[in-house]
Design an enzyme around this catalytic site. Structure first.
Site, short mmCIF file in Angstrom:
data_model
loop_
_atom_site.label_atom_id
_atom_site.label_comp_id
_atom_site.label_asym_id
_atom_site.label_seq_id
_atom_site.Cartn_x
_atom_site.Cartn_y
_atom_site.Cartn_z
N LYS A 1 0.84 -1.21 0.00
CA LYS A 1 0.00 0.00 0.00
C LYS A 1 0.87 1.25 0.00
O LYS A 1 0.65 2.18 -0.76
CB LYS A 1 -0.91 0.01 1.24
CG LYS A 1 -1.49 1.37 1.59
CD LYS A 1 -2.33 1.34 2.84
CE LYS A 1 -1.58 1.54 4.14
NZ LYS A 1 -1.19 2.92 4.45
N ASN A 2 1.87 1.27 0.88
CA ASN A 2 2.65 2.50 1.05
C ASN A 2 3.59 2.76 -0.13
O ASN A 2 4.02 3.90 -0.34
CB ASN A 2 3.41 2.48 2.37
CG ASN A 2 2.47 2.66 3.54
OD1 ASN A 2 1.29 2.98 3.34
ND2 ASN A 2 2.96 2.43 4.75
N ARG B 1 -4.59 10.56 4.61
CA ARG B 1 -3.50 11.54 4.68
C ARG B 1 -2.57 11.46 3.48
O ARG B 1 -2.00 12.43 3.03
CB ARG B 1 -2.64 11.28 5.93
CG ARG B 1 -3.21 11.72 7.21
CD ARG B 1 -2.13 11.74 8.27
NE ARG B 1 -1.42 12.99 8.30
CZ ARG B 1 -0.30 13.26 7.69
NH1 ARG B 1 0.29 12.36 6.96
NH2 ARG B 1 0.25 14.43 7.81
N CYS C 1 -3.88 12.39 13.18
CA CYS C 1 -4.64 11.15 13.17
C CYS C 1 -4.33 10.38 14.45
O CYS C 1 -3.60 10.88 15.31
CB CYS C 1 -4.31 10.31 11.94
SG CYS C 1 -2.65 9.70 11.93
N ARG D 1 0.71 14.81 12.65
CA ARG D 1 1.33 14.43 11.38
C ARG D 1 1.59 15.71 10.57
O ARG D 1 0.88 15.99 9.61
CB ARG D 1 0.42 13.47 10.59
CG ARG D 1 -0.07 12.24 11.32
CD ARG D 1 0.92 11.11 11.38
NE ARG D 1 1.38 10.60 10.11
CZ ARG D 1 0.79 9.63 9.41
NH1 ARG D 1 -0.32 9.08 9.86
NH2 ARG D 1 1.31 9.19 8.27
N ASP E 1 5.67 0.77 11.59
CA ASP E 1 4.42 0.13 11.15
C ASP E 1 4.32 -1.33 11.60
O ASP E 1 3.30 -1.99 11.36
CB ASP E 1 4.28 0.22 9.62
CG ASP E 1 3.97 1.64 9.17
OD1 ASP E 1 3.65 2.48 10.02
OD2 ASP E 1 4.07 1.91 7.96
N ILE F 1 9.52 7.14 16.02
CA ILE F 1 8.99 7.85 14.84
C ILE F 1 7.72 8.59 15.23
O ILE F 1 7.57 9.78 14.95
CB ILE F 1 8.68 6.86 13.68
CG1 ILE F 1 9.89 5.98 13.38
CG2 ILE F 1 8.23 7.63 12.44
CD1 ILE F 1 11.07 6.67 12.76
N ARG G 1 -8.13 -0.72 5.46
CA ARG G 1 -7.32 0.32 4.80
C ARG G 1 -5.99 -0.25 4.31
O ARG G 1 -5.42 0.26 3.35
CB ARG G 1 -7.02 1.48 5.77
CG ARG G 1 -8.22 2.37 6.02
CD ARG G 1 -7.80 3.59 6.83
NE ARG G 1 -6.52 4.08 6.33
CZ ARG G 1 -5.50 4.46 7.09
NH1 ARG G 1 -5.59 4.45 8.39
NH2 ARG G 1 -4.38 4.87 6.55
C1 EPZ Z 1 4.71 6.98 5.95
O1 EPZ Z 1 4.00 8.09 6.50
C2 EPZ Z 1 3.76 5.82 5.97
N1 EPZ Z 1 2.58 6.13 5.20
C3 EPZ Z 1 3.37 5.48 7.42
O2 EPZ Z 1 2.58 4.29 7.38
C4 EPZ Z 1 4.63 5.19 8.22
O3 EPZ Z 1 4.28 4.96 9.56
C5 EPZ Z 1 5.59 6.38 8.11
O4 EPZ Z 1 5.86 6.68 6.73
C6 EPZ Z 1 6.91 6.15 8.80
O5 EPZ Z 1 7.55 5.03 8.26
C7 EPZ Z 1 2.58 5.99 3.89
O6 EPZ Z 1 3.58 5.64 3.27
C8 EPZ Z 1 1.30 6.23 3.17
P1 EPZ Z 1 6.88 10.41 7.80
P2 EPZ Z 1 4.62 9.56 6.38
O7 EPZ Z 1 6.69 11.71 7.10
O8 EPZ Z 1 5.50 9.65 5.21
C9 EPZ Z 1 7.62 13.67 11.18
C10 EPZ Z 1 0.72 2.95 7.88
O9 EPZ Z 1 0.27 2.45 8.94
N2 EPZ Z 1 7.36 14.66 10.12
O10 EPZ Z 1 8.02 9.56 7.33
O11 EPZ Z 1 3.49 10.52 6.50
C11 EPZ Z 1 6.40 12.82 11.49
O12 EPZ Z 1 5.54 13.47 12.39
C12 EPZ Z 1 1.20 4.38 7.85
O13 EPZ Z 1 0.76 2.31 6.81
C13 EPZ Z 1 7.59 15.97 10.38
O14 EPZ Z 1 8.02 16.37 11.48
O15 EPZ Z 1 5.51 9.59 7.69
C14 EPZ Z 1 7.04 11.56 12.04
O16 EPZ Z 1 7.42 11.79 13.38
C15 EPZ Z 1 0.97 5.10 9.11
N3 EPZ Z 1 7.33 16.89 9.39
C16 EPZ Z 1 8.30 11.42 11.20
O17 EPZ Z 1 8.56 12.73 10.65
C17 EPZ Z 1 6.89 16.51 8.16
O18 EPZ Z 1 6.70 17.38 7.29
C18 EPZ Z 1 8.19 10.43 10.06
O19 EPZ Z 1 6.98 10.66 9.34
C19 EPZ Z 1 6.68 15.15 7.91
C20 EPZ Z 1 6.92 14.24 8.92
#
Ligand code: EPZ
Length: 444
Positions: free
Chosen positions: A22-23, A95, A119, A124, A319, A341, A411
Protein backbone atom coordinates in the site's frame (compact mmCIF):
# COMPACT_ATOMS: atom_id res chain seq x y z
CA UNK A 1 -19.63 -1.19 10.72
CA UNK A 2 -18.10 -4.66 10.42
CA UNK A 3 -16.29 -6.49 13.20
CA UNK A 4 -13.95 -9.48 13.28
CA UNK A 5 -14.87 -12.43 15.48
CA UNK A 6 -11.77 -14.48 16.28
CA UNK A 7 -11.61 -17.78 18.20
CA UNK A 8 -8.04 -18.00 19.45
CA UNK A 9 -5.80 -20.98 19.92
CA UNK A 10 -5.66 -22.48 16.42
CA UNK A 11 -2.30 -23.25 14.82
CA UNK A 12 -1.67 -21.87 11.34
CA UNK A 13 -0.28 -23.84 8.42
CA UNK A 14 0.00 -23.50 4.66
CA UNK A 15 1.21 -20.67 2.43
CA UNK A 16 0.17 -17.14 1.70
CA UNK A 17 1.24 -14.71 -1.02
CA UNK A 18 2.27 -11.24 0.08
CA UNK A 19 0.46 -8.50 -1.84
CA UNK A 20 1.83 -5.33 -3.37
CA UNK A 21 2.61 -2.65 -0.79
CA UNK A 22 0.00 0.00 0.00
CA UNK A 23 2.65 2.50 1.05
CA UNK A 24 4.62 1.95 -2.15
CA UNK A 25 1.49 2.02 -4.33
CA UNK A 26 0.11 5.38 -3.15
CA UNK A 27 3.03 7.62 -4.29
CA UNK A 28 3.51 5.41 -7.37
CA UNK A 29 -0.08 6.06 -8.43
CA UNK A 30 0.35 9.80 -7.81
CA UNK A 31 3.34 9.73 -10.18
CA UNK A 32 0.88 9.07 -13.04
CA UNK A 33 0.13 12.82 -12.77
CA UNK A 34 3.63 13.54 -14.10
CA UNK A 35 2.84 12.52 -17.68
CA UNK A 36 -0.04 12.35 -20.17
CA UNK A 37 1.14 8.86 -21.20
CA UNK A 38 -0.25 5.61 -19.74
CA UNK A 39 1.40 4.17 -16.64
CA UNK A 40 0.53 0.53 -15.93
CA UNK A 41 0.83 -1.05 -12.48
CA UNK A 42 0.78 -4.73 -11.54
CA UNK A 43 -0.02 -5.95 -8.05
CA UNK A 44 -1.75 -2.85 -6.71
CA UNK A 45 -3.56 -4.15 -3.61
CA UNK A 46 -7.35 -3.91 -3.36
CA UNK A 47 -7.69 -1.66 -0.30
CA UNK A 48 -9.84 1.25 0.76
CA UNK A 49 -6.85 3.65 0.73
CA UNK A 50 -6.09 2.63 -2.86
CA UNK A 51 -9.73 3.16 -3.85
CA UNK A 52 -9.56 6.62 -2.25
CA UNK A 53 -6.41 7.43 -4.23
CA UNK A 54 -8.16 6.33 -7.42
CA UNK A 55 -11.09 8.60 -6.57
CA UNK A 56 -8.73 11.51 -5.99
CA UNK A 57 -6.81 10.88 -9.22
CA UNK A 58 -10.12 10.63 -11.13
CA UNK A 59 -11.05 14.11 -9.85
CA UNK A 60 -7.65 15.27 -11.12
CA UNK A 61 -8.37 14.01 -14.65
CA UNK A 62 -6.70 10.59 -14.46
CA UNK A 63 -8.52 7.74 -16.20
CA UNK A 64 -8.12 4.24 -14.74
CA UNK A 65 -8.49 1.06 -16.80
CA UNK A 66 -8.44 -2.30 -15.03
CA UNK A 67 -7.32 -5.59 -16.51
CA UNK A 68 -6.79 -9.08 -15.16
CA UNK A 69 -3.56 -10.66 -16.31
CA UNK A 70 -2.47 -13.40 -13.99
CA UNK A 71 -2.36 -10.52 -11.49
CA UNK A 72 -4.74 -7.57 -11.41
CA UNK A 73 -3.30 -4.59 -13.22
CA UNK A 74 -4.42 -1.01 -13.67
CA UNK A 75 -3.43 1.57 -16.24
CA UNK A 76 -3.59 5.22 -15.18
CA UNK A 77 -3.58 7.99 -17.77
CA UNK A 78 -3.93 11.72 -17.17
CA UNK A 79 -6.39 12.69 -19.91
CA UNK A 80 -7.39 16.10 -18.55
CA UNK A 81 -4.66 18.14 -16.87
CA UNK A 82 -6.67 21.21 -15.89
CA UNK A 83 -7.85 20.36 -12.34
CA UNK A 84 -5.31 20.98 -9.52
CA UNK A 85 -7.51 20.83 -6.40
CA UNK A 86 -7.33 17.85 -4.00
CA UNK A 87 -10.44 18.49 -1.92
CA UNK A 88 -10.84 18.11 1.85
CA UNK A 89 -13.56 15.49 1.29
CA UNK A 90 -10.98 12.99 0.07
CA UNK A 91 -7.86 14.21 1.90
CA UNK A 92 -9.57 13.81 5.27
CA UNK A 93 -10.19 10.12 4.51
CA UNK A 94 -6.54 9.52 3.65
CA UNK A 95 -3.50 11.54 4.68
CA UNK A 96 -1.45 10.05 1.85
CA UNK A 97 -3.44 12.28 -0.53
CA UNK A 98 -0.59 14.72 0.14
CA UNK A 99 1.38 12.59 -2.40
CA UNK A 100 -0.29 14.46 -5.27
CA UNK A 101 1.19 17.82 -4.21
CA UNK A 102 4.67 17.37 -5.75
CA UNK A 103 3.50 15.80 -9.03
CA UNK A 104 0.74 18.42 -9.58
CA UNK A 105 3.12 21.29 -8.92
CA UNK A 106 5.82 19.83 -11.18
CA UNK A 107 3.57 19.02 -14.15
CA UNK A 108 0.69 21.51 -13.92
CA UNK A 109 2.62 24.42 -12.34
CA UNK A 110 0.21 24.75 -9.41
CA UNK A 111 -1.62 22.70 -6.80
CA UNK A 112 -4.26 23.19 -4.15
CA UNK A 113 -4.27 20.35 -1.63
CA UNK A 114 -6.32 20.34 1.51
CA UNK A 115 -4.05 20.32 4.57
CA UNK A 116 -4.15 16.82 6.12
CA UNK A 117 -5.10 16.76 9.80
CA UNK A 118 -3.57 14.73 12.62
CA UNK A 119 -4.64 11.15 13.17
CA UNK A 120 -4.80 8.44 15.82
CA UNK A 121 -1.04 7.83 15.71
CA UNK A 122 -0.25 11.43 16.63
CA UNK A 123 0.57 14.77 15.06
CA UNK A 124 1.33 14.43 11.38
CA UNK A 125 2.86 17.74 10.21
CA UNK A 126 3.78 18.37 6.56
CA UNK A 127 6.24 21.22 7.17
CA UNK A 128 9.14 19.24 5.65
CA UNK A 129 7.17 18.58 2.45
CA UNK A 130 6.49 22.30 2.11
CA UNK A 131 10.03 23.35 3.00
CA UNK A 132 11.39 20.94 0.38
CA UNK A 133 9.11 22.22 -2.36
CA UNK A 134 9.84 25.85 -1.40
CA UNK A 135 13.55 25.11 -1.80
CA UNK A 136 12.72 24.19 -5.42
CA UNK A 137 11.16 27.64 -5.90
CA UNK A 138 7.50 26.91 -5.08
CA UNK A 139 5.46 29.74 -3.53
CA UNK A 140 3.25 28.28 -0.86
CA UNK A 141 0.43 29.80 1.19
CA UNK A 142 -2.31 28.37 3.36
CA UNK A 143 -5.82 29.46 2.27
CA UNK A 144 -9.02 28.22 3.89
CA UNK A 145 -7.34 25.04 5.13
CA UNK A 146 -5.76 24.33 1.74
CA UNK A 147 -2.07 24.32 0.81
CA UNK A 148 -1.88 26.54 -2.27
CA UNK A 149 1.37 26.13 -4.20
CA UNK A 150 2.60 27.61 -7.46
CA UNK A 151 5.78 27.26 -9.47
CA UNK A 152 6.70 30.78 -10.67
CA UNK A 153 7.08 30.69 -14.46
CA UNK A 154 5.37 27.27 -14.43
CA UNK A 155 8.49 25.25 -13.60
CA UNK A 156 10.36 24.37 -10.42
CA UNK A 157 14.12 24.92 -10.21
CA UNK A 158 16.54 22.31 -8.88
CA UNK A 159 18.45 23.05 -5.66
CA UNK A 160 19.85 21.34 -2.59
CA UNK A 161 17.07 20.34 -0.19
CA UNK A 162 17.47 19.12 3.40
CA UNK A 163 14.66 16.76 4.43
CA UNK A 164 15.62 15.96 8.04
CA UNK A 165 13.19 16.69 10.87
CA UNK A 166 12.95 16.05 14.61
CA UNK A 167 12.18 12.35 13.99
CA UNK A 168 14.56 11.82 11.08
CA UNK A 169 13.66 11.90 7.43
CA UNK A 170 10.13 11.88 6.05
CA UNK A 171 8.98 9.15 3.69
CA UNK A 172 6.11 10.88 1.88
CA UNK A 173 7.98 14.21 2.07
CA UNK A 174 10.89 12.62 0.21
CA UNK A 175 8.42 11.08 -2.29
CA UNK A 176 6.86 14.50 -2.90
CA UNK A 177 10.14 16.35 -3.42
CA UNK A 178 11.58 13.53 -5.56
CA UNK A 179 8.45 13.48 -7.75
CA UNK A 180 8.62 17.26 -8.12
CA UNK A 181 12.37 17.40 -8.82
CA UNK A 182 12.22 15.02 -11.81
CA UNK A 183 10.57 17.73 -13.94
CA UNK A 184 12.40 20.74 -12.40
CA UNK A 185 15.04 22.58 -14.39
CA UNK A 186 18.59 21.76 -13.30
CA UNK A 187 19.84 19.44 -10.58
CA UNK A 188 18.24 18.72 -7.21
CA UNK A 189 20.15 17.10 -4.35
CA UNK A 190 17.89 15.72 -1.60
CA UNK A 191 19.93 15.44 1.62
CA UNK A 192 18.66 13.36 4.55
CA UNK A 193 16.32 11.63 2.12
CA UNK A 194 14.22 8.75 3.44
CA UNK A 195 15.90 5.43 2.59
CA UNK A 196 12.71 3.32 2.73
CA UNK A 197 12.29 0.62 0.06
CA UNK A 198 9.09 2.38 -1.04
CA UNK A 199 11.22 5.39 -2.08
CA UNK A 200 13.52 3.09 -4.08
CA UNK A 201 10.42 1.65 -5.77
CA UNK A 202 9.18 5.15 -6.64
CA UNK A 203 12.60 6.11 -8.05
CA UNK A 204 12.55 2.91 -10.10
CA UNK A 205 9.18 3.80 -11.67
CA UNK A 206 10.23 7.43 -12.29
CA UNK A 207 13.44 6.22 -13.96
CA UNK A 208 11.40 3.93 -16.25
CA UNK A 209 9.35 7.03 -17.15
CA UNK A 210 12.56 8.81 -18.19
CA UNK A 211 13.69 10.56 -14.99
CA UNK A 212 17.41 10.77 -14.15
CA UNK A 213 17.86 9.75 -10.51
CA UNK A 214 20.88 8.52 -8.56
CA UNK A 215 21.21 7.42 -4.96
CA UNK A 216 17.64 6.33 -4.13
CA UNK A 217 17.82 4.16 -1.01
CA UNK A 218 20.66 6.28 0.40
CA UNK A 219 20.33 9.55 2.37
CA UNK A 220 21.46 11.60 -0.68
CA UNK A 221 19.38 11.45 -3.85
CA UNK A 222 20.51 13.40 -6.92
CA UNK A 223 17.97 14.25 -9.60
CA UNK A 224 18.79 15.80 -12.96
CA UNK A 225 15.55 17.36 -14.17
CA UNK A 226 14.13 16.46 -17.60
CA UNK A 227 11.60 18.31 -19.81
CA UNK A 228 8.97 15.57 -19.83
CA UNK A 229 8.28 11.99 -18.80
CA UNK A 230 6.69 9.12 -20.70
CA UNK A 231 4.61 6.07 -19.81
CA UNK A 232 5.92 2.94 -18.10
CA UNK A 233 4.98 -0.44 -16.67
CA UNK A 234 5.76 -1.32 -13.09
CA UNK A 235 5.19 -4.14 -10.59
CA UNK A 236 4.58 -2.77 -7.11
CA UNK A 237 7.04 -3.79 -4.38
CA UNK A 238 5.58 -6.52 -2.12
CA UNK A 239 4.40 -5.26 1.27
CA UNK A 240 7.07 -5.71 3.96
CA UNK A 241 4.61 -4.70 6.69
CA UNK A 242 2.06 -7.28 5.59
CA UNK A 243 4.84 -9.90 5.48
CA UNK A 244 5.97 -8.92 9.01
CA UNK A 245 2.36 -9.14 10.22
CA UNK A 246 2.00 -12.73 8.95
CA UNK A 247 5.36 -13.58 10.53
CA UNK A 248 4.09 -12.33 13.91
CA UNK A 249 0.84 -14.28 13.43
CA UNK A 250 2.86 -17.47 12.89
CA UNK A 251 5.09 -16.62 15.87
CA UNK A 252 2.32 -16.04 18.40
CA UNK A 253 0.47 -19.24 17.39
CA UNK A 254 3.69 -21.26 17.36
CA UNK A 255 3.07 -22.28 13.78
CA UNK A 256 4.96 -23.00 10.61
CA UNK A 257 3.82 -21.21 7.44
CA UNK A 258 5.30 -20.29 4.06
CA UNK A 259 5.23 -16.80 2.59
CA UNK A 260 5.57 -16.21 -1.15
CA UNK A 261 6.50 -12.92 -2.83
CA UNK A 262 8.17 -11.71 0.36
CA UNK A 263 10.53 -8.68 0.22
CA UNK A 264 13.09 -10.30 2.53
CA UNK A 265 15.92 -8.00 1.49
CA UNK A 266 13.93 -5.01 2.76
CA UNK A 267 13.24 -6.71 6.12
CA UNK A 268 16.62 -7.21 7.78
CA UNK A 269 15.73 -5.32 10.97
CA UNK A 270 12.51 -7.33 11.24
CA UNK A 271 14.02 -10.78 10.67
CA UNK A 272 16.87 -9.88 13.06
CA UNK A 273 14.38 -9.19 15.89
CA UNK A 274 12.28 -12.26 15.00
CA UNK A 275 15.35 -14.46 15.13
CA UNK A 276 16.22 -13.13 18.61
CA UNK A 277 12.61 -13.82 19.69
CA UNK A 278 12.73 -17.41 18.37
CA UNK A 279 10.76 -16.97 15.15
CA UNK A 280 12.98 -18.18 12.33
CA UNK A 281 12.76 -17.08 8.71
CA UNK A 282 14.41 -19.37 6.17
CA UNK A 283 14.51 -18.34 2.51
CA UNK A 284 13.32 -21.12 0.18
CA UNK A 285 14.81 -21.93 -3.20
CA UNK A 286 16.77 -19.45 -5.21
CA UNK A 287 15.27 -16.30 -6.59
CA UNK A 288 16.70 -13.71 -8.95
CA UNK A 289 14.82 -11.05 -7.07
CA UNK A 290 15.69 -10.67 -3.36
CA UNK A 291 12.57 -8.53 -2.94
CA UNK A 292 10.25 -11.33 -4.10
CA UNK A 293 11.26 -14.52 -2.31
CA UNK A 294 9.53 -17.46 -0.68
CA UNK A 295 10.42 -18.19 2.93
CA UNK A 296 9.43 -20.55 5.71
CA UNK A 297 8.45 -19.11 9.09
CA UNK A 298 8.98 -21.50 12.02
CA UNK A 299 9.10 -20.98 15.78
CA UNK A 300 10.79 -22.10 18.95
CA UNK A 301 8.48 -23.53 21.63
CA UNK A 302 9.09 -20.56 23.92
CA UNK A 303 9.39 -17.01 22.64
CA UNK A 304 12.00 -14.68 24.17
CA UNK A 305 11.44 -11.04 25.04
CA UNK A 306 13.66 -8.53 23.20
CA UNK A 307 14.30 -4.80 22.92
CA UNK A 308 12.79 -3.09 19.91
CA UNK A 309 13.35 0.53 18.89
CA UNK A 310 11.54 1.89 15.85
CA UNK A 311 13.69 3.96 13.51
CA UNK A 312 13.73 5.14 9.92
CA UNK A 313 14.77 2.41 7.44
CA UNK A 314 16.94 0.34 7.62
CA UNK A 315 15.96 0.43 11.31
CA UNK A 316 12.92 -1.35 12.70
CA UNK A 317 9.67 -0.01 11.11
CA UNK A 318 7.13 1.82 13.25
CA UNK A 319 4.42 0.13 11.15
CA UNK A 320 5.28 -3.21 12.84
CA UNK A 321 5.55 -1.92 16.40
CA UNK A 322 2.01 -2.88 17.44
CA UNK A 323 2.23 -6.36 15.90
CA UNK A 324 5.52 -7.06 17.71
CA UNK A 325 4.07 -5.74 20.95
CA UNK A 326 1.28 -8.31 20.62
CA UNK A 327 3.88 -11.01 20.04
CA UNK A 328 5.83 -9.91 23.12
CA UNK A 329 2.69 -10.22 25.30
CA UNK A 330 3.22 -14.01 25.37
CA UNK A 331 7.04 -14.07 25.40
CA UNK A 332 9.23 -15.04 28.31
CA UNK A 333 10.54 -12.02 30.27
CA UNK A 334 10.35 -8.24 29.80
CA UNK A 335 10.39 -6.63 26.36
CA UNK A 336 11.26 -2.94 26.01
CA UNK A 337 9.66 -1.27 23.00
CA UNK A 338 10.62 2.31 22.18
CA UNK A 339 8.83 4.34 19.50
CA UNK A 340 11.11 6.91 17.86
CA UNK A 341 8.99 7.85 14.84
CA UNK A 342 5.53 8.48 16.31
CA UNK A 343 5.99 8.79 20.11
CA UNK A 344 2.21 8.66 20.70
CA UNK A 345 1.60 5.51 18.68
CA UNK A 346 0.45 3.35 21.61
CA UNK A 347 -3.36 3.20 21.37
CA UNK A 348 -3.16 -0.61 21.21
CA UNK A 349 -1.66 -0.78 24.73
CA UNK A 350 -4.97 -0.29 26.52
CA UNK A 351 -6.77 -2.73 24.20
CA UNK A 352 -4.10 -5.42 24.68
CA UNK A 353 -4.43 -4.87 28.43
CA UNK A 354 -8.16 -5.71 28.09
CA UNK A 355 -7.01 -9.12 26.85
CA UNK A 356 -4.80 -9.65 29.89
CA UNK A 357 -1.49 -8.26 28.62
CA UNK A 358 0.88 -6.74 31.15
CA UNK A 359 2.21 -3.53 29.61
CA UNK A 360 3.57 -0.42 31.31
CA UNK A 361 3.94 2.65 29.16
CA UNK A 362 6.38 5.41 30.07
CA UNK A 363 6.35 8.16 27.43
CA UNK A 364 7.59 6.73 24.16
CA UNK A 365 8.59 3.41 25.75
CA UNK A 366 6.45 0.44 26.70
CA UNK A 367 7.63 -2.44 28.88
CA UNK A 368 5.81 -5.66 28.07
CA UNK A 369 6.01 -8.36 30.71
CA UNK A 370 5.11 -11.67 29.12
CA UNK A 371 2.04 -13.44 30.55
CA UNK A 372 1.13 -17.16 30.34
CA UNK A 373 -2.01 -16.53 28.32
CA UNK A 374 -4.24 -13.85 26.83
CA UNK A 375 -8.01 -13.96 27.11
CA UNK A 376 -10.45 -13.08 24.32
CA UNK A 377 -12.39 -9.83 24.85
CA UNK A 378 -14.26 -7.16 22.93
CA UNK A 379 -11.66 -4.63 21.75
CA UNK A 380 -11.56 -1.53 19.59
CA UNK A 381 -9.44 -1.06 16.47
CA UNK A 382 -8.02 2.48 16.60
CA UNK A 383 -5.72 2.65 13.59
CA UNK A 384 -4.46 0.33 10.92
CA UNK A 385 -1.41 -1.23 12.57
CA UNK A 386 -2.83 -1.17 16.12
CA UNK A 387 -5.71 -3.24 14.74
CA UNK A 388 -3.31 -5.72 13.16
CA UNK A 389 -1.69 -6.08 16.60
CA UNK A 390 -5.09 -6.93 18.09
CA UNK A 391 -5.73 -9.56 15.42
CA UNK A 392 -2.38 -11.19 16.26
CA UNK A 393 -3.13 -11.21 20.00
CA UNK A 394 -6.61 -12.61 19.33
CA UNK A 395 -5.21 -15.51 17.27
CA UNK A 396 -3.45 -16.78 20.39
CA UNK A 397 -5.96 -15.73 23.05
CA UNK A 398 -8.17 -18.13 24.93
CA UNK A 399 -11.80 -17.74 23.81
CA UNK A 400 -13.49 -15.22 21.56
CA UNK A 401 -12.26 -11.75 20.65
CA UNK A 402 -14.50 -9.27 18.86
CA UNK A 403 -12.55 -6.49 17.15
CA UNK A 404 -14.72 -3.46 16.47
CA UNK A 405 -14.18 -0.97 13.63
CA UNK A 406 -12.27 -3.24 11.27
CA UNK A 407 -12.54 -0.61 8.55
CA UNK A 408 -9.14 0.46 9.89
CA UNK A 409 -7.74 -2.98 8.93
CA UNK A 410 -9.38 -2.81 5.50
CA UNK A 411 -7.32 0.32 4.80
CA UNK A 412 -4.12 -1.71 4.67
CA UNK A 413 -4.75 -5.48 4.61
CA UNK A 414 -6.57 -7.06 1.69
CA UNK A 415 -9.10 -9.74 2.79
CA UNK A 416 -7.12 -10.41 5.96
CA UNK A 417 -9.82 -12.67 7.40
CA UNK A 418 -9.96 -14.83 4.25
CA UNK A 419 -6.20 -15.20 4.08
CA UNK A 420 -5.76 -16.00 7.78
CA UNK A 421 -8.77 -18.33 7.52
CA UNK A 422 -7.08 -20.21 4.66
CA UNK A 423 -4.10 -20.73 7.00
CA UNK A 424 -6.39 -22.33 9.58
CA UNK A 425 -7.32 -19.39 11.82
CA UNK A 426 -10.87 -19.10 13.07
CA UNK A 427 -11.70 -15.54 12.02
CA UNK A 428 -14.91 -14.23 10.53
CA UNK A 429 -16.22 -10.86 9.47
CA UNK A 430 -19.61 -10.08 10.95
CA UNK A 431 -21.98 -7.20 11.26
CA UNK A 432 -22.30 -5.47 14.64
CA UNK A 433 -25.74 -7.07 15.06
CA UNK A 434 -24.39 -10.58 14.49
CA UNK A 435 -21.52 -9.99 16.90
CA UNK A 436 -23.82 -8.51 19.55
CA UNK A 437 -25.91 -11.67 19.34
CA UNK A 438 -22.81 -13.88 19.69
CA UNK A 439 -21.22 -11.93 22.53
CA UNK A 440 -23.64 -9.57 24.29
CA UNK A 441 -21.94 -6.25 25.06
CA UNK A 442 -19.12 -6.90 22.55
CA UNK A 443 -20.06 -4.14 20.15
CA UNK A 444 -19.27 -0.50 20.87
C1 EPZ B 1 4.71 6.98 5.95
O1 EPZ B 1 4.00 8.09 6.50
C2 EPZ B 1 3.76 5.82 5.97
N1 EPZ B 1 2.58 6.13 5.20
C3 EPZ B 1 3.37 5.48 7.42
O2 EPZ B 1 2.58 4.29 7.38
C4 EPZ B 1 4.63 5.19 8.22
O3 EPZ B 1 4.28 4.96 9.56
C5 EPZ B 1 5.59 6.38 8.11
O4 EPZ B 1 5.86 6.68 6.73
C6 EPZ B 1 6.91 6.15 8.80
O5 EPZ B 1 7.55 5.03 8.26
C7 EPZ B 1 2.58 5.99 3.89
O6 EPZ B 1 3.58 5.64 3.27
C8 EPZ B 1 1.30 6.23 3.17
P1 EPZ B 1 6.88 10.41 7.80
P2 EPZ B 1 4.62 9.56 6.38
O7 EPZ B 1 6.69 11.71 7.10
O8 EPZ B 1 5.50 9.65 5.21
C9 EPZ B 1 7.62 13.67 11.18
C10 EPZ B 1 0.72 2.95 7.88
O9 EPZ B 1 0.27 2.45 8.94
N2 EPZ B 1 7.36 14.66 10.12
O10 EPZ B 1 8.02 9.56 7.33
O11 EPZ B 1 3.49 10.52 6.50
C11 EPZ B 1 6.40 12.82 11.49
O12 EPZ B 1 5.54 13.47 12.39
C12 EPZ B 1 1.20 4.38 7.85
O13 EPZ B 1 0.76 2.31 6.81
C13 EPZ B 1 7.59 15.97 10.38
O14 EPZ B 1 8.02 16.37 11.48
O15 EPZ B 1 5.51 9.59 7.69
C14 EPZ B 1 7.04 11.56 12.04
O16 EPZ B 1 7.42 11.79 13.38
C15 EPZ B 1 0.97 5.10 9.11
N3 EPZ B 1 7.33 16.89 9.39
C16 EPZ B 1 8.30 11.42 11.20
O17 EPZ B 1 8.56 12.73 10.65
C17 EPZ B 1 6.89 16.51 8.16
O18 EPZ B 1 6.70 17.38 7.29
C18 EPZ B 1 8.19 10.43 10.06
O19 EPZ B 1 6.98 10.66 9.34
C19 EPZ B 1 6.68 15.15 7.91
C20 EPZ B 1 6.92 14.24 8.92
Amino acid sequence: MDVFVIEGGRKLSGRVRINGSKNAALPLMAAALLTDQPVTFRDIPDLSDIRNMRRLLAELGVQATDADEPLPCVTLRAVDETEVHARYDIVRTMRASICVLGPLLARRGSARVSMPGGCAIGQRPVDLHLRGLEALGARITLEGGDIVATAPGGRLIGDTVFMGGPFGSTVLGTANVLSAAVLASGTTVIECAACEPEIVDLASLLSKMGARIEGAGSPRITVRGVESLGGAEHSVLPDRIEAGTFMCAAGITNSEITLDNCPLDAMMSVTDRLDAIGVHIDPLGSSDDPLRRSCRVSCAETLKSVQITTQPHPGFPTDLQAQFMALMCLANGNAVITEKIFPERFLHVAELARMGANITRMGATAVVTGVKELAGAPVMASDLRASAGLVIAALAAHGTTVINRVYHIDRGYEHLETRLGALGASIARATEEEAAHLMPGAVA
